[in-house]
Design a protein around this motif. Sequence first.
Motif, mmCIF file in Angstrom:
data_model
loop_
_atom_site.group_PDB
_atom_site.id
_atom_site.type_symbol
_atom_site.label_atom_id
_atom_site.label_comp_id
_atom_site.label_asym_id
_atom_site.label_seq_id
_atom_site.Cartn_x
_atom_site.Cartn_y
_atom_site.Cartn_z
ATOM 1 N N ALA A 188 0.838 -1.197 0.000
ATOM 2 C CA ALA A 188 0.000 0.000 0.000
ATOM 3 C C ALA A 188 0.877 1.252 0.000
ATOM 4 C CB ALA A 188 -0.906 -0.012 1.221
ATOM 5 N N ALA A 189 1.986 1.210 0.738
ATOM 6 C CA ALA A 189 2.863 2.378 0.831
ATOM 7 C C ALA A 189 3.422 2.733 -0.545
ATOM 8 C CB ALA A 189 4.006 2.084 1.798
ATOM 9 N N LYS A 190 3.878 1.706 -1.272
ATOM 10 C CA LYS A 190 4.458 1.974 -2.593
ATOM 11 C C LYS A 190 3.380 2.423 -3.584
ATOM 12 C CE LYS A 190 8.488 -0.925 -1.952
ATOM 13 N NZ LYS A 190 9.184 -2.170 -2.276
ATOM 14 N N GLY A 191 2.181 1.898 -3.426
ATOM 15 C CA GLY A 191 1.075 2.337 -4.272
ATOM 16 C C GLY A 191 0.758 3.811 -4.045
ATOM 17 N N LEU A 192 0.734 4.207 -2.763
ATOM 18 C CA LEU A 192 0.472 5.613 -2.430
ATOM 19 C C LEU A 192 1.567 6.521 -2.987
ATOM 20 C CD1 LEU A 192 -0.710 5.844 1.283
ATOM 21 C CD2 LEU A 192 -1.965 6.520 -0.754
ATOM 22 N N SER A 523 -5.081 -2.662 3.724
ATOM 23 C CA SER A 523 -4.096 -3.159 2.773
ATOM 24 C C SER A 523 -2.698 -3.097 3.381
ATOM 25 C CB SER A 523 -4.158 -2.315 1.510
ATOM 26 O OG SER A 523 -3.395 -2.888 0.527
ATOM 27 N N PHE A 524 -2.443 -2.080 4.187
ATOM 28 C CA PHE A 524 -1.150 -1.938 4.856
ATOM 29 C C PHE A 524 -0.952 -3.045 5.883
ATOM 30 C CE2 PHE A 524 1.097 -0.197 8.617
ATOM 31 C CZ PHE A 524 2.358 -0.128 8.062
ATOM 32 N N ARG A 525 -2.051 -3.400 6.574
ATOM 33 C CA ARG A 525 -1.963 -4.446 7.592
ATOM 34 C C ARG A 525 -1.690 -5.802 6.985
ATOM 35 N NH1 ARG A 525 -4.622 -3.710 12.602
ATOM 36 N NH2 ARG A 525 -4.153 -5.912 12.859
ATOM 37 N N LYS A 526 -2.126 -5.973 5.712
ATOM 38 C CA LYS A 526 -2.004 -7.301 5.091
ATOM 39 C C LYS A 526 -1.282 -7.166 3.760
ATOM 40 C CE LYS A 526 -4.898 -11.230 3.946
ATOM 41 N NZ LYS A 526 -6.236 -11.625 3.550
ATOM 42 N N PRO A 527 0.057 -7.071 3.791
ATOM 43 C CA PRO A 527 0.773 -6.878 2.535
ATOM 44 C C PRO A 527 0.665 -8.101 1.639
ATOM 45 C CG PRO A 527 2.315 -7.015 4.371
ATOM 46 C CD PRO A 527 0.955 -7.163 4.936
ATOM 47 N N LYS A 528 0.641 -7.810 0.336
ATOM 48 C CA LYS A 528 0.526 -8.903 -0.641
ATOM 49 C C LYS A 528 1.901 -9.249 -1.191
ATOM 50 C CE LYS A 528 -2.043 -5.917 -2.281
ATOM 51 N NZ LYS A 528 -2.247 -5.221 -1.035
ATOM 52 N N ALA A 529 1.990 -10.437 -1.743
ATOM 53 C CA ALA A 529 3.283 -10.881 -2.253
ATOM 54 C C ALA A 529 3.466 -10.539 -3.722
ATOM 55 C CB ALA A 529 3.438 -12.374 -2.055
ATOM 56 N N ALA A 530 2.383 -10.671 -4.472
ATOM 57 C CA ALA A 530 2.538 -10.545 -5.927
ATOM 58 C C ALA A 530 2.477 -9.096 -6.364
ATOM 59 C CB ALA A 530 1.442 -11.311 -6.624
ATOM 60 N N ASN A 531 3.174 -8.816 -7.399
ATOM 61 C CA ASN A 531 3.171 -7.484 -7.995
ATOM 62 C C ASN A 531 2.687 -7.600 -9.433
ATOM 63 O OD1 ASN A 531 3.574 -4.853 -8.600
ATOM 64 N ND2 ASN A 531 5.733 -4.824 -8.076
ATOM 65 N N PHE B 56 0.313 12.528 0.142
ATOM 66 C CA PHE B 56 0.317 11.101 -0.238
ATOM 67 C C PHE B 56 1.736 10.526 -0.111
ATOM 68 C CE2 PHE B 56 -3.469 9.527 -2.827
ATOM 69 C CZ PHE B 56 -4.359 10.434 -2.279
ATOM 70 N N VAL B 57 2.717 11.287 -0.634
ATOM 71 C CA VAL B 57 4.111 10.795 -0.622
ATOM 72 C C VAL B 57 4.615 10.700 0.819
ATOM 73 C CG1 VAL B 57 6.474 11.285 -1.406
ATOM 74 C CG2 VAL B 57 4.541 11.675 -2.935
ATOM 75 N N LEU B 58 4.234 11.697 1.639
ATOM 76 C CA LEU B 58 4.664 11.688 3.041
ATOM 77 C C LEU B 58 4.085 10.478 3.777
ATOM 78 C CD1 LEU B 58 6.131 13.416 5.268
ATOM 79 C CD2 LEU B 58 3.889 14.321 5.832
ATOM 80 N N VAL B 59 2.786 10.239 3.587
ATOM 81 C CA VAL B 59 2.160 9.073 4.232
ATOM 82 C C VAL B 59 2.829 7.792 3.724
ATOM 83 C CG1 VAL B 59 0.007 7.754 4.442
ATOM 84 C CG2 VAL B 59 -0.047 10.241 4.587
ATOM 85 N N ALA B 60 3.112 7.750 2.410
ATOM 86 C CA ALA B 60 3.785 6.572 1.849
ATOM 87 C C ALA B 60 5.124 6.355 2.534
ATOM 88 C CB ALA B 60 3.977 6.752 0.348
ATOM 89 N N GLY B 61 5.874 7.451 2.746
ATOM 90 C CA GLY B 61 7.176 7.345 3.397
ATOM 91 C C GLY B 61 7.048 6.809 4.817
ATOM 92 N N LEU B 62 6.064 7.323 5.561
ATOM 93 C CA LEU B 62 5.871 6.862 6.946
ATOM 94 C C LEU B 62 5.478 5.378 6.962
ATOM 95 C CD1 LEU B 62 3.976 9.979 8.351
ATOM 96 C CD2 LEU B 62 6.325 9.268 8.873
ATOM 97 N N LEU B 66 7.231 1.689 8.499
ATOM 98 C CA LEU B 66 6.548 0.762 9.414
ATOM 99 C C LEU B 66 6.285 -0.601 8.780
ATOM 100 C CD1 LEU B 66 3.885 3.285 10.749
ATOM 101 C CD2 LEU B 66 5.943 2.532 11.935
ATOM 102 N N GLU B 67 6.292 -0.638 7.433
ATOM 103 C CA GLU B 67 5.885 -1.864 6.744
ATOM 104 C C GLU B 67 6.854 -3.010 7.040
ATOM 105 O OE1 GLU B 67 3.275 -1.463 2.915
ATOM 106 O OE2 GLU B 67 5.374 -1.625 2.394
#
Lengths: 532, 180
Positions: A188-192, A523-531, B56-62, B66-67
């Motif tokens: 989710a982070a990379k998507g954002l 989505s952040f809590r449950k990361p997926k494997a496939a891209n 959006f980018v800032l939240v993505a970075g945070l 944590l991920e």
Amino acid sequence: MTDLGTLDYIWLGVLAVFQGPEAFSLLGLPISVTVVMVTFGLILGIVVGATPGLGSVIAMAISLPILISVFGFNSDALLPVLGFLIGVMKGSTVGGAVPAILFNTPGTPDAYMTTLDGYPMARAGKARKALRISHFSSVSGDTFSDIVLILCAPFLAILVEAYLDLPEKTALLILSLSFIAAVVGGSAAKGLLSCGLGLLAVYIGTGEDFYPRLSLGAPALSDGIPITAAVIGILVIGAIFFELEGLWHQSRKAGRIEVTRDEGDQRLHWADIRRILPYIGRSALIGTSIGALPGIGSTLAATIGYATGKRRHDRNKAKEDPAFGQGAPEGIAATEAANSSVSGANLIPVLSLGIPGNTAAVFLILAAESIGGLNPGPAVFKFSTEQNPELVIAFGLFTTMIIANLLNWTVGGAMMRWLGVLVRIPKHYLLPVVLLLTLTSLYVQETAMSAVWFGFGFGLLGYFMKRFGISPLPFVIGFVLGGRLEATARQAFSATGGDPFFLLKSPIAAIFILAAVAVVYFSFRKPKAANP
Amino acid sequence: MRKLSANTALGLGCIAVALVVAFVWIPLDTDTWLVERKRGKYIIGDSLAPTLAMGFVLVAGLLLLLEKGESDEYPRRDNLIFIGAMAGIGIVSLLLMRWAGPGIAALFASEEYRLLRDTAPWKYIGFVLGGVTMIFTMITFVEERPSWRALWIALVAVAGIILLYDVPFDDILLPPNGDV
């Protein structure tokens, strides 16, 4: 003037396709340019689908400027151009299975699962039968998906127009962006991140002030980044670099392509169809449901369709039947029906909400924006008693989809079986040629070297995004929707008298915003494997 | 000292970029603030949308910090060598495409290139030289050796593209002839 009802609009759409400008006449019967273009598009789609390294996106990127040059910027150009692109989209879904079955090389990423049973069948001397099963399943899934699209898109659009005002529409766009960002790719982070960069890029050189914002005073930036340069750069050129590098790392020796001679009965009998129909049905449902959600690709549909089919096959198969992965026709059927049924349903969010769900839909929007006369979104489906030309075009578009399906049913299968030879084209020769072709098509469309530089630069960015495991799709959707998001928010803010909480005042808008946050959180809590 | 994971480094990078863009670039390079008052009414300014994009980018970075359980993907040395070479080849080829025609015209033609840009052979010089360089050099890099075959493929492909775009259409100009 006579009042127009729903059936009148459908009929006008059909007539717009068949009675448009005539290309030639066959036995005294006029054949319209739109029908010819759908046919050409389908043939090109099957060819690029069957060529590993190419795909519908590259074909659309290269053909769009040529199509616009040929047909011009007027509403008569819409149906031939969009019909061609739809032909490409549908052709590539069946073409991708050809090298997957014959040579264990998927022509498109979503055909990977087809290799698991298709190639073993080909090695066992059943190549043509496997191709027939793949064709039948693929076209069945696609047809089902189109029927769902034709039935659902108008209703969804009418609902949106009836119940959603400006704040709700703004909130819906935010929800769509966060949904795409959260579900596409591995995190989710990379998507954002991808989505945020796409939004930033589209805001450069635009805005309402006299000074074009974020342009650094540079003339090249002050007109904004051309949408074609950003989309084609990130999606096509980035993918070319990525694939070319794979070849550089390999020994680059193509290796001998082993061809097994076909043996025994290659026809598709009623008994075969009865055997695979339950798998096609389930996969078509899965693919259509997944396709209707923006951003979720056909690769995931193929994977889930295959896994579901495998469970059923393991329970029901006779002892002597091959298992999934060992040449089971049901495996090909489950995969091909699932990945093909995504394509029609993917157009539901485009036509009803104006939100592109996949890369092919992005090109349909690009074409509609370049030509003018159609703004995909809920306003298209206004069944007004005075003729709404956009609605006629929408039903014309549905007609072109039905034509493409009919062509796929009739000539698509035969074409698939002729195209095995394409896999022999070495990719490391093909890809640099495609790169130059893509850059040239960008220049032809924009007539500015700056567009070529932008395209190349975004290609490098697309490559780095892939290397960091960041999906480029949220970037593209953010870029496409960013302008509309800002314009709708500005209108909503003004309409509510400058209320800073305009997105939370109406219950529907508040639910959309909460859902946008929730989808990223879960989505952040449950990361997926496939891209994908 | 513990080595940074790629995700952590990417996350820190995102946070830094988001803050610099939001607090330096956007305020310095945009005429209006987040919200403006115009003729007694509040309107959204040009800064708001890009600032939210950076949100959006800032939240993505945070979230990246944590991920957990993500694959640690990042470009390795090999990848950088490859993409550096591709970028170099692309830049040289595009510069050739842009400047070869005007340069040769300045040396050998009696008129300036702008007046010759729709006349053969001048209109093909930049595209052929730049295009052939791009295709030939990329194939050579991937194969790790030059070959006549690569040169022939480049020449045939460039000729094919000219046939596709230039020959059938009077209103289409090959790069760079539309904006020299």
